[in-house]
Design a protein around this motif. Sequence first.
Motif, short mmCIF file in Angstrom:
data_model
loop_
_atom_site.label_atom_id
_atom_site.label_comp_id
_atom_site.label_asym_id
_atom_site.label_seq_id
_atom_site.Cartn_x
_atom_site.Cartn_y
_atom_site.Cartn_z
N ARG A 32 21.84 -38.10 3.68
CA ARG A 32 21.79 -37.39 2.22
C ARG A 32 23.09 -37.58 1.58
O ARG A 32 23.17 -37.84 0.35
CB ARG A 32 21.39 -36.01 2.81
CG ARG A 32 21.07 -35.13 1.54
CD ARG A 32 20.24 -33.97 1.94
NE ARG A 32 21.19 -33.04 2.80
CZ ARG A 32 20.96 -32.74 4.02
NH1 ARG A 32 19.86 -33.29 4.64
NH2 ARG A 32 21.74 -32.12 4.94
N ARG A 36 20.73 -37.25 9.35
CA ARG A 36 19.98 -36.82 8.04
C ARG A 36 20.96 -36.30 6.86
O ARG A 36 20.98 -36.83 5.86
CB ARG A 36 18.87 -35.80 8.06
CG ARG A 36 17.73 -36.34 9.10
CD ARG A 36 16.42 -35.44 8.84
NE ARG A 36 16.59 -33.77 8.84
CZ ARG A 36 16.60 -33.31 10.11
NH1 ARG A 36 16.31 -34.09 11.20
NH2 ARG A 36 16.79 -31.99 10.33
N GLU A 47 12.59 -34.89 3.60
CA GLU A 47 13.28 -35.33 4.99
C GLU A 47 12.11 -35.04 5.99
O GLU A 47 11.22 -34.11 5.54
CB GLU A 47 14.39 -34.75 5.25
CG GLU A 47 15.56 -35.08 4.31
CD GLU A 47 16.93 -34.22 4.81
OE1 GLU A 47 16.86 -33.75 5.70
OE2 GLU A 47 17.69 -34.22 3.82
#
Length: 215
Positions: free
Chosen positions: A18, A14, A32
Amino acid sequence: MTRLVIVDDDPMVRTGLRLILGGEPDLDLVGEAEDGRRAMEVIRALRPDVVLMDIRMPNQDGLITTELLLAQPDPPRVLVLTTFDADDMVLRALRLGADGFLLKDTPPPKMIEAVRTVAKGEPVLSPSVTRQVITAATGGRGPRRPQAQRELARLTEREREVAIEVARGSSNAEIAECLHMSVATVKANITRVFAKLGTDNRVQVAMKVRDAGLL
């Protein structure tokens, strides 16, 4: 502005996504989630345009989540991210209607391009994923060449060229550049290819091209 939600149980993934996507002026990373159950809550609340969906997650995997999302009215586009380029779950996600498949190690520029492409309503298939999905779907058997060649013979020369580029994993924009056509003409050709071959998506076209020995 394209609104994005990332769904992956790995915080490092993640974070990486990002960093890759967060700096693009036309992409807005709005949320998320670490598993499918949480993803449903986040997506209902934030209504993103595109969801980057991991497959293997605890509590509720990406397949169930994709199926639930796509059963809703006006669902987001789903771009499946997979670590494995030969995964039966990718085949299942395809049947459920996912809009694209990318390996998690896809270079950042290609990742960004894929998100933009899916947001425009065009499917994205990583070439590596496409090849492995075709092999898995055909069980590793030799090509069913005579039947596939008869089916491909229904296409015009231009439609056949487009079908081959689809099988190579090219996007509509890449096909347009390669064959010196407009994107609108590419879309029209792909629609005719689907109709003539009796296919519903690009992977099915790629399987027939492969079976016909045109790759």
